[in-house]
Scaffold this motif. Structure first.
Motif, short mmCIF file in Angstrom:
data_model
loop_
_atom_site.label_atom_id
_atom_site.label_comp_id
_atom_site.label_asym_id
_atom_site.label_seq_id
_atom_site.Cartn_x
_atom_site.Cartn_y
_atom_site.Cartn_z
N ALA A 233 32.13 13.54 -8.25
CA ALA A 233 33.63 13.56 -7.81
C ALA A 233 34.38 14.22 -8.71
CB ALA A 233 34.03 12.03 -7.70
N ILE A 234 35.48 14.94 -8.37
CA ILE A 234 36.25 15.55 -9.35
C ILE A 234 37.74 15.01 -9.09
CG2 ILE A 234 37.50 18.02 -9.94
CD1 ILE A 234 35.29 19.00 -8.36
N GLY A 235 38.38 14.44 -10.35
CA GLY A 235 39.53 13.89 -10.13
C GLY A 235 40.62 14.80 -9.92
N VAL A 236 41.81 14.40 -9.16
CA VAL A 236 42.79 15.17 -9.17
C VAL A 236 43.97 14.26 -8.73
CG1 VAL A 236 41.28 17.05 -8.08
CG2 VAL A 236 42.24 15.33 -6.66
N GLU A 237 45.25 14.60 -9.03
CA GLU A 237 46.49 13.84 -8.71
C GLU A 237 46.59 14.20 -7.24
OE1 GLU A 237 48.07 12.09 -10.42
OE2 GLU A 237 47.27 12.41 -12.24
N ARG A 238 46.92 13.08 -6.43
CA ARG A 238 47.09 13.12 -5.03
C ARG A 238 48.76 13.55 -4.56
NH1 ARG A 238 45.01 7.93 -1.89
NH2 ARG A 238 45.02 9.33 -0.32
N GLY A 239 48.82 14.29 -3.60
CA GLY A 239 50.19 14.63 -3.24
C GLY A 239 50.22 16.00 -2.48
N ALA A 240 51.34 16.56 -2.16
CA ALA A 240 51.47 17.91 -1.56
C ALA A 240 52.04 18.93 -2.43
CB ALA A 240 52.43 17.67 -0.32
N GLY A 241 52.22 20.13 -1.83
CA GLY A 241 52.72 21.03 -2.57
C GLY A 241 51.69 21.79 -3.71
N VAL B 297 46.42 22.47 -6.51
CA VAL B 297 45.46 22.33 -7.86
C VAL B 297 44.20 21.90 -7.21
CG1 VAL B 297 45.07 21.16 -9.84
CG2 VAL B 297 47.31 21.90 -9.31
N ALA B 298 44.35 20.91 -6.27
CA ALA B 298 43.06 20.26 -5.64
C ALA B 298 42.33 21.21 -5.04
CB ALA B 298 43.43 19.31 -4.64
N LEU B 299 42.78 22.41 -4.28
CA LEU B 299 42.02 23.35 -3.55
C LEU B 299 41.38 24.54 -4.88
CD1 LEU B 299 44.53 24.53 -0.79
CD2 LEU B 299 42.43 23.14 -0.59
N ASP B 300 42.22 24.76 -5.86
CA ASP B 300 41.66 25.50 -6.71
C ASP B 300 40.44 24.65 -7.66
OD1 ASP B 300 43.66 27.31 -6.38
OD2 ASP B 300 44.91 26.70 -8.04
N GLU B 301 40.46 23.42 -7.67
CA GLU B 301 39.34 22.74 -8.07
C GLU B 301 37.99 22.83 -7.21
OE1 GLU B 301 38.89 21.13 -10.97
OE2 GLU B 301 40.71 20.57 -11.61
N GLY B 302 38.27 22.98 -5.93
CA GLY B 302 37.30 23.06 -4.94
C GLY B 302 36.75 24.49 -4.81
N ARG B 303 37.76 25.53 -5.17
CA ARG B 303 37.31 26.96 -5.26
C ARG B 303 36.30 27.19 -6.56
NH1 ARG B 303 41.18 32.30 -5.73
NH2 ARG B 303 39.65 33.84 -5.74
#
Length: 227
Positions: free
Chosen positions: A76-84, A89-95
């Motif tokens: 798992a990769i920890g990210v803050e939840r939310g929009a915008g 940032v979450a997509l960049d982690e996936g990339r």
């Protein structure tokens, strides 16, 4: 954990050979339960990483250590939840996972379906695929909501089905910079997931209704792309 989980829960696994052994791959799944993020890495043929709430990694004491160790161990990769910005940032982690030739799991619906229906996909999954050139393997989960229903803490022993579909090459839709390409690619992914899961379609996004008259009006007048 994988051998023990397979003996206890005896999951029905279909199409596991559809997961490429190497290279960039996105596992795009429907989302019915918290347990989904454990089931997919346990039955996949390669290490799969996914996003998880940052709070799973920031707890203190023994309980915090257990949570942090467990979620780190299953990729798992920890990210803050939310929009915008948080969503980007979450997509960049996936990339970053995909750029390293890894396998990344994502739920295009954005959050769990509380009524069992399949909701419209957000276009972040298409952005990832079109930006990185990764193929997308659709995943259909059936019955995971029975293992750990919303509001329960301890999992129950129930049979589940995990179906992996044929890899999708979405490059024919166009560039990641095109909103039309992202939407069409996402719709193709969701159609494949629907074919595997057989869920009723919701024909809407899975999100909380806007609070207040002005917010509701703004969403109607200025609809935003769901990442």
């Amino acid at each position: 954990m994988a051998p023990v989980a397979r003996v206890v829960f005896r999951p029905r696994i279909l199409g596991r050979e559809n997961i490429p052994a190497t290279g960039r791959v996105i596992l795009a799944s429907n989302h019915l339960s918290f347990i989904d993020s454990i089931v997919i890495p346990l039955v996949a043929t390669r290490r799969v990483q996914f996003l998880a709430k940052s709070t799973y990694f920031t707890g203190t004491g023994f309980r915090g250590w257990v949570s942090r160790t467990f979620f780190t161990a299953i990729g798992a990769i920890g990210v803050e939840r939310g929009a915008g910005q948080a969503a980007q940032v979450a997509l960049d982690e996936g990339r970053a996972v995909l750029d390293a030739e890894g396998a990344f799991a994502i739920y295009p619906e954005g959050t769990r379906s509380l009524d069992g229906r399949l909701y419209k996909g957000r276009t972040g999954v298409a952005w990832l695929a079109l930006t990185t050139g990764a193929v997308v393997v659709p995943v259909g989960l059936i019955g995971t909501q029975e293992i750990q229903p919303v509001g329960t803490t301890l999992p129950r022993i129930r049979k589940v089905t995990v179906a992996f579909g044929k890899p999708l090459d979405l490059s024919h839709h166009g560039q990641a910079t095109s909103g039309k390409a992202r939407r069409q690619a996402t719709d193709e992914i969701m159609a494949a997931i629907h074919g595997l899961s057989g869920q009723e379609l919701a024909h809407a996004y899975n999100e909380s209704p806007p609070v207040g008259t002005l917010n509701r009006l703004a969403r109607r007048v200025f609809p935003r792309e769901r990442l």
